[in-house]
Scaffold this motif. Structure first.
Motif, PDB file in Angstrom:
ATOM      1  N   GLY A  46       0.790  -1.227   0.000  1.00 26.81           N
ATOM      2  CA  GLY A  46       0.000   0.000   0.000  1.00 26.81           C
ATOM      3  C   GLY A  46       0.821   1.275   0.000  1.00 26.81           C
ATOM      4  O   GLY A  46       0.556   2.164   0.770  1.00 26.81           O
ATOM      5  N   GLN A  47       1.803   1.349  -0.839  1.00 24.17           N
ATOM      6  CA  GLN A  47       2.659   2.527  -0.843  1.00 24.17           C
ATOM      7  C   GLN A  47       1.916   3.771  -1.299  1.00 24.17           C
ATOM      8  O   GLN A  47       1.054   3.707  -2.163  1.00 24.17           O
ATOM      9  CB  GLN A  47       3.899   2.272  -1.685  1.00 24.17           C
ATOM     10  N   GLY A  58      23.048   9.994 -10.020  1.00 23.61           N
ATOM     11  CA  GLY A  58      22.688  10.231 -11.407  1.00 23.61           C
ATOM     12  C   GLY A  58      21.352   9.630 -11.825  1.00 23.61           C
ATOM     13  O   GLY A  58      21.005   9.667 -12.999  1.00 23.61           O
ATOM     14  N   GLU A  59      20.612   9.079 -10.882  1.00 16.01           N
ATOM     15  CA  GLU A  59      19.296   8.473 -11.164  1.00 16.01           C
ATOM     16  C   GLU A  59      18.214   9.286 -10.465  1.00 16.01           C
ATOM     17  O   GLU A  59      18.385   9.706  -9.320  1.00 16.01           O
ATOM     18  CB  GLU A  59      19.234   7.035 -10.639  1.00 16.01           C
ATOM     19  N   SER A  60      17.105   9.501 -11.146  1.00 14.00           N
ATOM     20  CA  SER A  60      15.981  10.172 -10.502  1.00 14.00           C
ATOM     21  C   SER A  60      15.166   9.150  -9.716  1.00 14.00           C
ATOM     22  O   SER A  60      15.117   7.968 -10.073  1.00 14.00           O
ATOM     23  CB  SER A  60      15.100  10.870 -11.542  1.00 14.00           C
ATOM     24  N   CYS A  61      14.573   9.613  -8.625  1.00 15.10           N
ATOM     25  CA  CYS A  61      13.728   8.733  -7.818  1.00 15.10           C
ATOM     26  C   CYS A  61      12.600   9.553  -7.200  1.00 15.10           C
ATOM     27  O   CYS A  61      12.690  10.776  -7.088  1.00 15.10           O
ATOM     28  CB  CYS A  61      14.531   8.007  -6.736  1.00 15.10           C
ATOM     29  N   ALA A  62      11.539   8.869  -6.824  1.00 15.36           N
ATOM     30  CA  ALA A  62      10.378   9.500  -6.198  1.00 15.36           C
ATOM     31  C   ALA A  62      10.183   8.871  -4.820  1.00 15.36           C
ATOM     32  O   ALA A  62      10.324   7.659  -4.657  1.00 15.36           O
ATOM     33  CB  ALA A  62       9.135   9.282  -7.061  1.00 15.36           C
ATOM     34  N   TRP A  63       9.846   9.701  -3.841  1.00 15.29           N
ATOM     35  CA  TRP A  63       9.659   9.224  -2.475  1.00 15.29           C
ATOM     36  C   TRP A  63       8.261   8.655  -2.278  1.00 15.29           C
ATOM     37  O   TRP A  63       7.269   9.247  -2.699  1.00 15.29           O
ATOM     38  CB  TRP A  63       9.898  10.347  -1.475  1.00 15.29           C
ATOM     39  N   PHE A  64       8.213   7.480  -1.645  1.00 17.62           N
ATOM     40  CA  PHE A  64       6.952   6.812  -1.326  1.00 17.62           C
ATOM     41  C   PHE A  64       6.936   6.445   0.147  1.00 17.62           C
ATOM     42  O   PHE A  64       7.953   6.020   0.704  1.00 17.62           O
ATOM     43  CB  PHE A  64       6.785   5.524  -2.148  1.00 17.62           C
ATOM     44  N   ASN A  65       5.784   6.596   0.773  1.00 14.10           N
ATOM     45  CA  ASN A  65       5.560   6.085   2.122  1.00 14.10           C
ATOM     46  C   ASN A  65       5.137   4.636   1.933  1.00 14.10           C
ATOM     47  O   ASN A  65       4.073   4.357   1.386  1.00 14.10           O
ATOM     48  CB  ASN A  65       4.480   6.887   2.836  1.00 14.10           C
ATOM     49  N   MET A  66       5.958   3.717   2.386  1.00 13.32           N
ATOM     50  CA  MET A  66       5.692   2.295   2.180  1.00 13.32           C
ATOM     51  C   MET A  66       4.779   1.706   3.252  1.00 13.32           C
ATOM     52  O   MET A  66       4.344   0.564   3.144  1.00 13.32           O
ATOM     53  CB  MET A  66       7.013   1.520   2.147  1.00 13.32           C
ATOM     54  N   THR A  67       4.492   2.475   4.304  1.00 16.31           N
ATOM     55  CA  THR A  67       3.648   1.996   5.409  1.00 16.31           C
ATOM     56  C   THR A  67       2.630   3.071   5.786  1.00 16.31           C
ATOM     57  O   THR A  67       2.600   3.527   6.933  1.00 16.31           O
ATOM     58  CB  THR A  67       4.521   1.640   6.629  1.00 16.31           C
ATOM     59  N   ARG A  75       8.280   3.550   6.964  1.00 16.79           N
ATOM     60  CA  ARG A  75       9.338   3.283   6.006  1.00 16.79           C
ATOM     61  C   ARG A  75       9.069   4.130   4.767  1.00 16.79           C
ATOM     62  O   ARG A  75       8.011   4.017   4.159  1.00 16.79           O
ATOM     63  CB  ARG A  75       9.346   1.799   5.652  1.00 16.79           C
ATOM     64  N   MET A  76      10.020   4.993   4.442  1.00 14.31           N
ATOM     65  CA  MET A  76       9.934   5.775   3.218  1.00 14.31           C
ATOM     66  C   MET A  76      11.066   5.330   2.311  1.00 14.31           C
ATOM     67  O   MET A  76      12.173   5.066   2.777  1.00 14.31           O
ATOM     68  CB  MET A  76      10.049   7.273   3.507  1.00 14.31           C
TER      69      MET A  76
END
Length: 133
Positions: A46-47, A58-67, A75-76
């Motif tokens: 259920g992120q 050098g990589e793009s990433c997006a933050w998700f709340n994993m809990t 956990r993010m």
């Protein structure tokens, strides 16, 4: 460390989480139903998208709340578009958190042998099970 294996053809898989304080093994199997094009593991996790972007190595990433439904732990993860966690921030109520940051990131063909977790994490005896022939 989180290690997930999902078999799309059989719609089943395992999720292993291991850290200094946490040791968890989950197995999931979902019905092969075209009306529900998600697997049980994704539904269980259920992120929630935090609408925050980052760049690491050098990589793009997006933050998700994993809990998102947890009140006493969290956990993010900063995930690449294909789901690789580059940064992980995990915490539990009343305790110190753990922060993990990728030190190196390479995209290359990988042999299946390289993806296996350490034997002590997947050995049934490590979980208190005995395997009989």
């Amino acid at each position: 460390m989180r290690f997930t294996v999902w078999n799309d053809l059989e719609n089943q898989g395992i999720n292993l989480i291991y850290s200094k304080r946490e040791y968890s093994l989950q197995a999931f199997r979902s019905p092969l139903d075209p009306a529900q094009p998600f697997n049980q593991l994704d539904a269980e996790r259920g992120q929630a998208d935090l609408k925050r972007r980052d760049n690491h190595l050098g990589e793009s990433c997006a933050w998700f709340n994993m809990t998102p439904d947890s009140a006493d732990a969290g956990r993010m993860e900063c995930l690449t578009p294909d789901g690789v966690p580059l940064k992980v921030d995990a915490w539990a109520w009343g305790g110190d958190g753990e922060i993990y940051t990728a030190a190196e990131f390479k995209r290359r063909p990988v042999d299946l042998k390289e993806m296996l977790p350490p034997r002590e994490l997947i050995e049934p005896s490590a979980w208190g099970f005995t395997v009989e022939d």
